[in-house]
Motif scaffolding. Structure first.
Motif, PDB file in Angstrom:
ATOM      1  N   ALA A   1      60.870  28.410  45.527  1.00 28.96           N
ATOM      2  CA  ALA A   1      60.335  28.919  44.265  1.00 28.96           C
ATOM      3  C   ALA A   1      58.858  28.562  44.139  1.00 28.96           C
ATOM      4  O   ALA A   1      58.047  29.363  43.661  1.00 28.96           O
ATOM      5  N   LEU A   2      58.504  27.372  44.578  1.00 29.57           N
ATOM      6  CA  LEU A   2      57.094  26.980  44.527  1.00 29.57           C
ATOM      7  C   LEU A   2      56.257  27.884  45.432  1.00 29.57           C
ATOM      8  O   LEU A   2      55.187  28.339  45.059  1.00 29.57           O
ATOM      9  N   ARG A   3      56.792  28.154  46.602  1.00 28.02           N
ATOM     10  CA  ARG A   3      56.047  29.019  47.526  1.00 28.02           C
ATOM     11  C   ARG A   3      55.913  30.437  46.954  1.00 28.02           C
ATOM     12  O   ARG A   3      54.843  31.029  47.005  1.00 28.02           O
ATOM     13  N   LEU A   4      56.998  30.942  46.381  1.00 29.92           N
ATOM     14  CA  LEU A   4      56.932  32.279  45.779  1.00 29.92           C
ATOM     15  C   LEU A   4      55.959  32.290  44.604  1.00 29.92           C
ATOM     16  O   LEU A   4      55.183  33.229  44.431  1.00 29.92           O
ATOM     17  N   PHE A   5      56.010  31.247  43.819  1.00 26.40           N
ATOM     18  CA  PHE A   5      55.077  31.129  42.692  1.00 26.40           C
ATOM     19  C   PHE A   5      53.629  31.223  43.182  1.00 26.40           C
ATOM     20  O   PHE A   5      52.818  31.957  42.631  1.00 26.40           O
ATOM     21  N   LEU A   6      53.339  30.500  44.253  1.00 30.02           N
ATOM     22  CA  LEU A   6      51.966  30.487  44.767  1.00 30.02           C
ATOM     23  C   LEU A   6      51.581  31.834  45.370  1.00 30.02           C
ATOM     24  O   LEU A   6      50.445  32.283  45.237  1.00 30.02           O
ATOM     25  N   LEU A   7      52.529  32.482  46.034  1.00 27.95           N
ATOM     26  CA  LEU A   7      52.218  33.770  46.658  1.00 27.95           C
ATOM     27  C   LEU A   7      52.273  34.919  45.659  1.00 27.95           C
ATOM     28  O   LEU A   7      51.921  36.045  45.985  1.00 27.95           O
ATOM     29  N   GLY A   8      52.685  34.618  44.455  1.00 27.40           N
ATOM     30  CA  GLY A   8      52.760  35.644  43.420  1.00 27.40           C
ATOM     31  C   GLY A   8      51.416  35.994  42.817  1.00 27.40           C
ATOM     32  O   GLY A   8      51.312  36.900  41.998  1.00 27.40           O
ATOM     33  N   ARG A   9      50.394  35.266  43.210  1.00 26.30           N
ATOM     34  CA  ARG A   9      49.032  35.567  42.778  1.00 26.30           C
ATOM     35  C   ARG A   9      48.192  35.813  44.016  1.00 26.30           C
ATOM     36  O   ARG A   9      48.435  35.199  45.051  1.00 26.30           O
ATOM     37  N   HIS A  10      47.192  36.645  43.871  1.00 25.46           N
ATOM     38  CA  HIS A  10      46.318  36.863  45.020  1.00 25.46           C
ATOM     39  C   HIS A  10      45.620  35.549  45.378  1.00 25.46           C
ATOM     40  O   HIS A  10      45.236  34.790  44.495  1.00 25.46           O
ATOM     41  N   TYR A  11      45.440  35.308  46.667  1.00 23.66           N
ATOM     42  CA  TYR A  11      44.974  33.986  47.078  1.00 23.66           C
ATOM     43  C   TYR A  11      43.592  33.605  46.564  1.00 23.66           C
ATOM     44  O   TYR A  11      43.256  32.422  46.499  1.00 23.66           O
ATOM     45  N   ARG A  12      42.785  34.604  46.203  1.00 29.34           N
ATOM     46  CA  ARG A  12      41.439  34.239  45.729  1.00 29.34           C
ATOM     47  C   ARG A  12      41.379  33.985  44.230  1.00 29.34           C
ATOM     48  O   ARG A  12      40.379  33.485  43.717  1.00 29.34           O
ATOM     49  N   SER A  13      42.407  34.388  43.501  1.00 31.74           N
ATOM     50  CA  SER A  13      42.399  34.181  42.049  1.00 31.74           C
ATOM     51  C   SER A  13      42.814  32.764  41.714  1.00 31.74           C
ATOM     52  O   SER A  13      43.586  32.152  42.437  1.00 31.74           O
ATOM     53  N   PRO A  14      42.323  32.287  40.582  1.00 33.09           N
ATOM     54  CA  PRO A  14      42.852  30.998  40.134  1.00 33.09           C
ATOM     55  C   PRO A  14      44.297  31.164  39.683  1.00 33.09           C
ATOM     56  O   PRO A  14      44.690  32.247  39.263  1.00 33.09           O
ATOM     57  N   VAL A  15      45.100  30.125  39.821  1.00 31.58           N
ATOM     58  CA  VAL A  15      46.460  30.192  39.313  1.00 31.58           C
ATOM     59  C   VAL A  15      46.722  28.998  38.409  1.00 31.58           C
ATOM     60  O   VAL A  15      46.373  27.867  38.739  1.00 31.58           O
ATOM     61  N   ASP A  16      47.261  29.298  37.233  1.00 31.58           N
ATOM     62  CA  ASP A  16      47.619  28.225  36.313  1.00 31.58           C
ATOM     63  C   ASP A  16      48.996  27.713  36.667  1.00 31.58           C
ATOM     64  O   ASP A  16      49.956  28.474  36.696  1.00 31.58           O
ATOM     65  N   PHE A  17      49.071  26.433  36.923  1.00 30.99           N
ATOM     66  CA  PHE A  17      50.352  25.833  37.283  1.00 30.99           C
ATOM     67  C   PHE A  17      51.128  25.483  36.026  1.00 30.99           C
ATOM     68  O   PHE A  17      50.666  24.696  35.213  1.00 30.99           O
TER      69      PHE A  17
END
Length: 492
Positions: free
Chosen positions: A286-302
């Motif tokens: 789930a953590l991996r999917l969460f991280l890949l759910g955003r484009h890699y260059r965008s910031p992601v709010d955890f």
RNA sequence: GGCGGCGUAGCCAAGUGGUAAGGCAGCGGUCUGCAAAACCGCAAUACCCGGGUUCGAAUCCCGGCGCCGCCUCCA
């Protein structure tokens, strides 16, 4: 394939000569446990590595460990341990944390301390070529000697000096000059060098090790956005300065930050979660999917919610497969499907467009600067279509073929994304076990109640049946009645 | 102060010139003893605001507002 290149600030066509890709990614400084920011960077570059291999490139992936550094030395003092022990401990921890995330081992994982001779050699080359100077046992890079300094971070020397929160620095000719070799103080790690005992500066290790293993010109160099300046800027200056070969790197790739409450997650802000503490209560996939759910260059709010949503998405995927497999003639994912593994997608009727096009869409998404969110979207389109045809009252005659095609496609996709590759049965059982464990429930008791309810239903004693269902629901257990029996799942 | 990035439904998130993928949550329907799941449909009259270019813009340009990052060790 298009790749965003930090150097040009644009998406570029990915052109390399031949089939071999030389890829270097900055690893971690091993003085503490990795946090989610490190996880993101590793997941991103792991996915890029897997995808390039999947496309048929022959990739040599090098990722370093910085195992000598001020922070390690300080940590060693705090814990009253040899600095080598600190490095060793956190290298081991790194692997422990990355393994559940499905991070593949790079081809080469060099440690800085094992490449001191290569660094010394490169520093000497920089001195010989007039890019460096010696000052009180230290060797500094002379930024003025490298006119292109700032080309990656898109700043000029003047601008940087004007910005000026630069340390005056002992013996530096220019405040922006940076250390290649540091004279060591009495109780610090130290190696002999032509300039006296000392230790390498941070930036030189990546230049020296990448050149050593991959040659003077790399195809891809990656790392977090925060490494652009000064680390990668300095690497360019060192490598191009020492070897004279330009460009040092063809494609610079940088991943965006993980944020917490709109702020960058970082050690200095103290707002970080370590990977291990998150994995105590969350599923790594789930953590991996969460991280890949955003484009890699965008910031992601955890966020907890983000993680829960990702798990819910996974559960939907696996529970669907679980039900579908149960209903199929081949039952389990690996138990010899009736359809040959060479089954052609053309055998499926055109209504199954999303299933037939899945790999094509996946590839198109990944070819567009590794657009993993789009790739994931294509997977769910296919799943919807599959469920639609398979779970109708009268299923489509080709549904089993569609299921098989989906599973075969998923095999490819999960080999790249590192998600959607679990055995549905194992995933669902794991979820059940975890739930029981965290809520102090016993599976046998749940299953006993499920059976009791089945009996009640047979007797058409719906009051009793519903009472049992309500009781289980209180424990966040949801029952689902299928023609072939009742399944229970956990409310996420 | 300099440089860079971002602002899309309740939340998350693709899409960067041709009329809004996907996930989570919600509502209606089908199914079901009832549910749940699944599927179908609905949900942004439309992409921070104001101008402009264009036959046509969320997508390009200009001007605002807001948020973030780098300029110091940091994935």
């Amino acid at each position: 394939m298009k790749v965003f290149n930090t150097l040009s600030g644009r998406k570029e066509e990915f052109n390399i000569t031949g089939n071999r890709i030389r890829m270097y990614v900055c690893g971690v400084t091993v003085y503490d446990y990795c946090h989610i920011g490190h996880a993101r960077s590793q997941v991103v570059f792991d996915t890029i590595y897997r995808y390039l291999k999947w496309k048929g490139y022959e990739v040599t992936y090098v990722r370093n460990f910085t195992d000598v550094d001020d922070k390690i030395i300080n940590r060693a003092r705090e814990e009253n341990l040899p600095w080598q022990d600190i490095a060793e401990k956190y290298i081991e921890a790194f692997y422990q944390d990355m393994e559940p995330l499905g991070i593949e081992r790079p081809d080469i994982e060099p440690r800085a301390t094992e490449h001191i001779p290569q660094m010394i050699q490169m520093i000497q080359a920089l001195l010989d070529r007039g890019h460096a100077y010696i000052s009180e046992g230290n060797v500094y890079f002379n930024v003025k000697s490298f006119p292109e300094y700032g080309k990656l971070s898109k700043r000029t020397l003047d601008e940087m000096i004007a910005g000026a929160r630069v340390e005056p620095g002992e013996g530096k000719q220019n405040p922006l000059d940076f250390a290649l070799w540091k004279a060591s103080k009495p109780d610090e790690p130290s190696w002999d060098s032509p300039w006296g005992p000392g230790r390498p500066g941070w930036h030189i290790e990546c230049s020296a090790m990448s050149t050593h293993y991959l040659g003077p010109s790399l195809d891809i160099h990656g790392g977090g956005l925060d490494l652009i300046f000064p680390h990668h800027e300095n690497e360019i200056a060192q490598s191009e300065g020492a070897t004279g070969v330009k460009p040092f790197v063809r494609y610079w790739i940088h991943n965006g930050f993980v944020r917490v409450n709109q702020e960058k997650m970082s050690k200095s802000l103290g707002n970080f979660f370590t990977i291990r503490e998150i994995l105590e209560t969350h599923d790594p996939e789930a953590l991996r999917l969460f991280l890949l759910g955003r484009h890699y260059r965008s910031p992601v709010d955890f966020t907890e919610k983000g993680l829960r949503d990702a798990l819910a998405a996974l559960e939907r995927m696996y529970f669907s497969l679980y039900i579908l497999l149960n209903r199929s003639s081949f039952k389990t994912i690996d138990k010899a499907p009736r359809f040959s593994s060479t089954m052609n997608a053309d055998e499926l009727p055109d209504e199954f467009s999303h299933l037939k096009n899945l790999i094509t869409r996946f590839k198109a998404a990944m070819d567009d600067d590794f657009n993993t969110p789009q790739a994931i979207g294509a997977v769910f389109d296919a799943l919807n279509q599959l469920n639609n045809f398979a779970l109708k009252r009268t299923p489509h005659p080709a549904w089993e073929k569609a299921l098989f095609l989906f599973i075969s496609s998923l095999k490819h996709i999960s080999a790249v994304l590192g998600v959607f590759g679990s055995d549905p049965v194992i995933f669902i059982e794991k979820l059940r076990d975890r739930h029981c464990q965290t809520h102090g429930l016993k599976r046998e008791e749940i299953e006993k109640l499920v059976n009791q309810r089945a009996d009640a239903r047979k007797r058409k004693d719906y009051q009793q049946a519903d009472a049992i269902r309500a009781e289980l629901l209180k424990k966040n257990i949801i029952l689902e009645d299928y023609p072939d029996g009742t399944q229970w799942r956990v409310r996420i």
